[in-house]
Design a protein around this motif. Structure first.
Motif, PDB file in Angstrom:
ATOM      1  N   UNK A   1      71.608  68.597  26.928  1.00 14.37           N
ATOM      2  CA  UNK A   1      71.075  68.115  28.205  1.00 14.37           C
ATOM      3  C   UNK A   1      71.497  66.657  28.408  1.00 14.37           C
ATOM      4  N   UNK A   2      71.584  66.194  29.676  1.00 13.67           N
ATOM      5  CA  UNK A   2      71.958  64.800  29.940  1.00 13.67           C
ATOM      6  C   UNK A   2      70.737  63.897  30.051  1.00 13.67           C
ATOM      7  N   UNK A   3      70.979  62.574  29.893  1.00 12.13           N
ATOM      8  CA  UNK A   3      69.931  61.585  30.132  1.00 12.13           C
ATOM      9  C   UNK A   3      70.581  60.339  30.729  1.00 12.13           C
ATOM     10  N   UNK A   4      69.757  59.471  31.318  1.00  9.00           N
ATOM     11  CA  UNK A   4      70.287  58.298  32.013  1.00  9.00           C
ATOM     12  C   UNK A   4      70.032  56.992  31.266  1.00  9.00           C
ATOM     13  N   UNK A   5      68.868  56.821  30.667  1.00 13.59           N
ATOM     14  CA  UNK A   5      68.503  55.559  30.011  1.00 13.59           C
ATOM     15  C   UNK A   5      67.989  55.830  28.603  1.00 13.59           C
ATOM     16  N   UNK A   6      67.955  54.768  27.781  1.00  8.43           N
ATOM     17  CA  UNK A   6      67.401  54.926  26.437  1.00  8.43           C
ATOM     18  C   UNK A   6      65.944  55.348  26.486  1.00  8.43           C
ATOM     19  N   UNK A   7      65.223  54.852  27.465  1.00  7.08           N
ATOM     20  CA  UNK A   7      63.819  55.225  27.597  1.00  7.08           C
ATOM     21  C   UNK A   7      63.680  56.730  27.835  1.00  7.08           C
ATOM     22  N   UNK A   8      64.547  57.267  28.683  1.00  7.15           N
ATOM     23  CA  UNK A   8      64.514  58.702  28.945  1.00  7.15           C
ATOM     24  C   UNK A   8      64.913  59.494  27.698  1.00  7.15           C
ATOM     25  N   UNK A   9      65.930  58.989  26.983  1.00  2.00           N
ATOM     26  CA  UNK A   9      66.361  59.673  25.761  1.00  2.00           C
ATOM     27  C   UNK A   9      65.221  59.747  24.749  1.00  2.00           C
ATOM     28  N   UNK A  10      64.494  58.642  24.592  1.00  2.00           N
ATOM     29  CA  UNK A  10      63.374  58.627  23.660  1.00  2.00           C
ATOM     30  C   UNK A  10      62.289  59.603  24.087  1.00  2.00           C
ATOM     31  N   UNK A  11      62.004  59.643  25.377  1.00  5.00           N
ATOM     32  CA  UNK A  11      60.982  60.559  25.881  1.00  5.00           C
ATOM     33  C   UNK A  11      61.386  62.011  25.662  1.00  5.00           C
ATOM     34  N   UNK A  12      62.650  62.327  25.926  1.00  5.13           N
ATOM     35  CA  UNK A  12      63.126  63.698  25.741  1.00  5.13           C
ATOM     36  C   UNK A  12      63.096  64.095  24.264  1.00  5.13           C
ATOM     37  N   UNK A  13      63.542  63.193  23.401  1.00  3.42           N
ATOM     38  CA  UNK A  13      63.579  63.509  21.970  1.00  3.42           C
ATOM     39  C   UNK A  13      62.185  63.699  21.412  1.00  3.42           C
ATOM     40  N   UNK A  14      61.229  62.926  21.906  1.00  2.00           N
ATOM     41  CA  UNK A  14      59.852  62.992  21.403  1.00  2.00           C
ATOM     42  C   UNK A  14      59.045  64.108  22.053  1.00  2.00           C
ATOM     43  N   UNK A  15      59.586  64.718  23.099  1.00  2.49           N
ATOM     44  CA  UNK A  15      58.854  65.734  23.841  1.00  2.49           C
ATOM     45  C   UNK A  15      58.977  67.093  23.144  1.00  2.49           C
ATOM     46  N   UNK A  16      58.362  67.193  21.991  1.00  3.03           N
ATOM     47  CA  UNK A  16      58.386  68.401  21.176  1.00  3.03           C
ATOM     48  C   UNK A  16      57.220  68.344  20.205  1.00  3.03           C
TER      49      UNK A  16
END
Length: 468
Positions: free
Chosen positions: A371-386
């Motif tokens: 999946x794509x992401x735009x910012x480091x903040x979004x990447x962290x949220x996506x990675x932690x969303x589990x």
């Protein structure tokens, strides 16, 4: 001693051939094994530390001496490719050598006291340890509990997965027998869930080390809690692999391929979710899919292949159901998504819905989502969303920025500029959240904490006097 559970054929997943027929334990066997282990443990714990250490060192040497034969069983019974089977044998020997240092490790500390006495804490063996190990990497995931538990003066009841009982059980018992381990200290109990339940419930078993699915681990933990005993749980994962905007795509794809498809993705640390910066996303998906399509899948015992079979039809069918579900919900199957027999093609799912099972859950097969992401903040949220929190990989030209990003994502393991599947005998290993109860394996501190009890001891020159 013959078990009461009948017999089971060990099946080669690549061919369907019967490799061996092994006896199965039943519930009554657990009580007999625990009783014998308890008797043997007292004498074992009373031996000088150097004698226990010598057995562990000999076991390490024997794993090396018999590596070729053991690797052959691993390839045929588990379906591992030879390089990974060789790595497992190497780590298994290393675990024994590391454990050999534990008997001479400081096992307590002096404590201050307001009373005129000597006060200290002492680490003592837990007693009998139950080890329940899975099919996917049966050597490493068994020995990392068996070796330190024995080294620290305990006896062990070992229940390997019945599908890989020779690699994960018989080989281990034979090695320790040849190394001079006294009879009764390592008891082999291959069997189903009812045998695992009996191990956890037996009052002589004081510690349980379980590696397996989160679903099964919850049951083990609940049962252990009911019986007031410790359970060290190493459970599932759905590890994230973050590719930052400054990463080299080719290098990231090389890392990802290993982390995705090693052992057919049947590793708890395998990459499940690729979270890729939007500026690199299309290129990354194209190159990862091309790499997946180029991989050779086949019988690792007969041909030079990148991937072998998944363990059985139930596993294959679950994988395929999840892939089809994602495709029906709009995801792009950029590579793979097909199988022949138990040989599932390495698969890349591009941009699945975030609640698609193949993205949200641990697949435990050669399937990954990107999946794509735009910012480091979004990447962290996506990675932690589990619910999981086992391993994390981050690829970046700025390693310190990668480490800073990792601090926002709860996992037990982090690798900057590496993929998620790593293992060393002296390194702490464990997950958080639904991936387990933390680092309970690897390194003296974790092993001593896992397989001993703490006792407070005081000594006075004369009996104390109390005002009664």
């Amino acid at each position: 001693m013959e078990g009461v559970g009948g017999t089971l054929d060990s099946i080669e997943p690549a061919t369907g051939d019967v490799l061996a027929t092994v006896g199965l334990a039943g519930v009554p066997d657990v009580a007999r094994a625990a009783e014998g282990a308890e008797r043997a443990q007292r004498q074992w714990a009373a031996l000088p530390p150097s004698q226990r250490a010598a057995v562990l060192r000999r076991a390490g040497a024997l794993w090396e001496q018999h590596a070729e034969e053991i690797i052959g069983w691993n390839v045929r019974e588990v379906g591992s490719i030879p390089p990974f089977a060789g790595f497992a044998a190497h780590v298994t020997a290393s675990q024994c050598y590391e454990a050999a240092a534990l008997p001479s490790h400081p096992l307590g500390q002096m404590l201050s006291s307001d009373e005129p006495r000597l006060s200290f804490s002492q680490r003592v063996p837990a007693g009998v340890v139950g080890v329940i190990s899975p099919f996917n990497v049966p050597l490493i995931l068994g020995i990392r509990a068996v070796a330190p538990a024995l080294a620290l003066g305990n006896a062990v009841l070992l229940k390997p997965d019945p599908r890989t009982v020779v690699t994960g059980g018989v080989a281990m018992v034979r090695i320790f027998e040849e190394a001079g381990l006294p009879k009764g200290l390592l008891q082999l109990l291959p069997g189903g869930a009812e045998v695992g339940t009996a191990i956890v419930e037996d009052p002589r078993v004081r510690v349980v080390a379980f590696t397996g699915s989160t679903r099964a681990g919850r049951s083990v933990g609940e049962l252990a809690g009911r019986h007031l005993k410790r359970a060290h749980l190493e459970l599932g994962g759905n590890s994230a692999f973050i590719v930052r905007h400054d990463a080299d795509v080719d290098k990231a794809v090389n890392l990802a391929t290993w982390g995705n498809y090693l052992n057919q993705g049947q590793i708890c640390m395998s990459i499940g979710r690729h979270i890729v910066h939007e500026s690199l996303y299309d290129d990354y998906v194209t190159k990862l899919a091309a790499k997946a399509e180029s991989m050779v899948v086949g019988n690792p015992a007969a041909d030079q292949v990148h991937m072998g079979p998944v363990i059985d039809e139930a596993q294959r069918d679950r994988i395929h159901t999840w892939v089809r579900e994602a495709a029906e919900r709009g995801a792009t199957v950029a590579a793979g998504g097909t199988y022949e027999g138990l040989f599932y093609r390495p698969t890349v799912i591009a941009d699945p819905p975030r609640d698609a099972t193949v993205y949200a859950e641990e697949v435990f097969g050669p399937v990954v989502s990107v999946i794509p992401y735009a910012t480091d903040e979004e990447a962290a949220e996506l990675a932690a969303d589990t619910e999981y929190g086992l391993s994390l990989g981050i690829v970046t030209a700025d390693a310190l920025a990668g480490l800073e990003l990792a601090q926002r994502i709860p996992t037990g393991i982090v690798h900057i500029n590496d993929q998620t599947v790593n293992d060393e005998a002296n390194s702490p290993f464990g997950g958080v959240r639904s991936s387990g109860t933390g680092s309970r394996h690897g390194g003296a501190e974790a092993d001593i904490e896992a397989f001993t009890e703490t006792r407070w001891v005081t000594l006075r020159r004369e009996p104390a006097q109390y005002p009664l």
